[in-house]
Design an enzyme around this catalytic site. Structure first.
Site, PDB file in Angstrom:
ATOM      1  N   PHE A  23       0.802  -1.220   0.000  1.00  0.00           N
ATOM      2  CA  PHE A  23       0.000   0.000   0.000  1.00  0.00           C
ATOM      3  C   PHE A  23       0.837   1.274   0.000  1.00  0.00           C
ATOM      4  CE2 PHE A  23      -2.657  -3.230   2.184  1.00  0.00           C
ATOM      5  CZ  PHE A  23      -3.688  -3.279   1.248  1.00  0.00           C
ATOM      6  N   GLY A  51       3.355  -2.687  10.918  1.00  0.00           N
ATOM      7  CA  GLY A  51       2.526  -2.897   9.728  1.00  0.00           C
ATOM      8  C   GLY A  51       3.394  -3.275   8.552  1.00  0.00           C
ATOM      9  N   GLY A 108      -3.587  -9.447   9.054  1.00  0.00           N
ATOM     10  CA  GLY A 108      -4.327  -8.364   8.411  1.00  0.00           C
ATOM     11  C   GLY A 108      -5.059  -7.484   9.396  1.00  0.00           C
ATOM     12  N   SER A 157       1.468  -5.862  17.801  1.00  0.00           N
ATOM     13  CA  SER A 157       2.367  -4.711  17.977  1.00  0.00           C
ATOM     14  C   SER A 157       2.497  -4.282  19.448  1.00  0.00           C
ATOM     15  CB  SER A 157       1.877  -3.574  17.089  1.00  0.00           C
ATOM     16  OG  SER A 157       1.510  -2.458  17.793  1.00  0.00           O
ATOM     17  N   ASP A 174       2.217   2.171  10.630  1.00  0.00           N
ATOM     18  CA  ASP A 174       1.367   1.908   9.460  1.00  0.00           C
ATOM     19  C   ASP A 174       0.591   0.609   9.704  1.00  0.00           C
ATOM     20  OD1 ASP A 174       0.310   2.289   6.928  1.00  0.00           O
ATOM     21  OD2 ASP A 174       1.993   1.327   5.905  1.00  0.00           O
ATOM     22  N   HIS A 177      -5.903   0.628  11.312  1.00  0.00           N
ATOM     23  CA  HIS A 177      -6.411   1.997  11.271  1.00  0.00           C
ATOM     24  C   HIS A 177      -7.669   2.203  12.105  1.00  0.00           C
ATOM     25  CE1 HIS A 177      -3.254   2.771   8.682  1.00  0.00           C
ATOM     26  NE2 HIS A 177      -3.863   2.970   7.526  1.00  0.00           N
TER      27      HIS A 177
END
Ligand code: SAH
Ligand code: MG
Length: 249
Positions: A23, A51, A108, A157, A174, A177
């Site tokens: 991305f 990410g 994901g 994370s 990243d 979200h």
């Protein structure tokens, strides 16, 4: 303004980044490479990305390290004329230079799951029916010959942060979200940015019509807390680059 990434190995890694699934737009990836080069040149040992997905942004960071020389340079020498993935093997010896710790649980984000906008059914593990980007990540890094520059850390994370006592010259956020995921990443990782180090946040969209709010909210908080200032000359698109000017978050 970001100067071009120099050196044969760095250029090969940039090409591999551009060809990788992911991305990260190229102009923003080149900013990541530039930042990695700055961090390595300053003698800092660790870059953390939250990410990893299929390894695209990690290769931009690796390109910056390769351009900065040091450990990257040693791998580059060995890699000249070699097959991708073979030539990059490190010479025996103590670890030195700067590496990218590329963190992801590889299942994901919310937006990568089936039925969501950023789902890719090719990344579903048929055995479990779950997203699994780890095989693609490994292929990206190995095929590019970047295994001496990028270390994969497979895990949540927040959990990884709790077991990472050190500092990073660059933390690149990243990851997920959703509000919860983004704020957890910020609280877990922003405190680990070294004095004078960088905090880069991706997908910062001041205009809500362009994208989700949480990364923008992190960016606003980081500036408001007084610990970070934006490096406006380097920020590009939705990639915002901040630099630590005071302790704390
Ligand atoms: N930087 C990548 C894109 C990252 S996509 C590129 O250049 O293409 C976001 C990634 O964050 C996904 O792979 C997802 O698995 C990961 N992620 C989301 N929440 C996470 C968490 N809590 N811990 C670890 N990884 C997470
Ligand atoms: Mg992103």
């Amino acid at each position: 303004m970001t100067p071009p990434v120099a050196g044969a190995r760095a250029v090969r890694l940039l090409e591999a980044a551009r060809a990788a699934k992911g991305f990260m737009p190229d102009d923003e990836g080149v900013v990541l490479a530039h930042l990695a080069g700055l961090v390595a040149a300053a003698g800092c040992a660790t870059i953390v990305e939250i990410g990893a997905y299929c390894g695209r942004s990690a290769l931009y960071l690796a390109a910056g390290l390769a351009g900065a020389g040091g450990q990257a340079g040693a791998g580059g020498q060995a890699g000249v004329g070699g097959q991708a993935g073979v030539g990059a093997r490190r010479a025996p010896g103590p670890p030195d230079g700067c590496v990218v710790l590329s963190v992801d649980h590889h299942h994901g984000s919310e937006e990568n799951q089936a039925g969501w906008e950023h789902h890719d059914s090719a990344l579903v593990d048929p055995r479990t029916g779950r997203m699994d980007t780890l095989p693609a990540w490994r292929a990206t890094i190995d095929d590019a010959g970047a295994a001496d520059l990028v270390i994969g850390i497979v895990g949540d994370s927040q959990l990884v942060a709790a077991h990472f006592p050190g500092e990073a010259g660059l933390v690149f956020i990243d990851g997920g979200h959703s509000s919860e995921a983004a704020w957890t990443d910020y609280r877990s990782w922003a405190p680990k940015v070294a004095d004078g180090g960088y905090l880069a946040i991706h997908d910062v969209f001041p205009d809500p019509d362009e994208g989700g709010r949480p990364p923008y909210e992190l960016y606003v908080r980081a500036l408001a807390c007084g610990a970070f200032e934006e490096v406006g000359a380097v920020s590009k698109g939705s990639l915002r680059v901040l630099r630590r000017v005071r302790p704390g978050i």
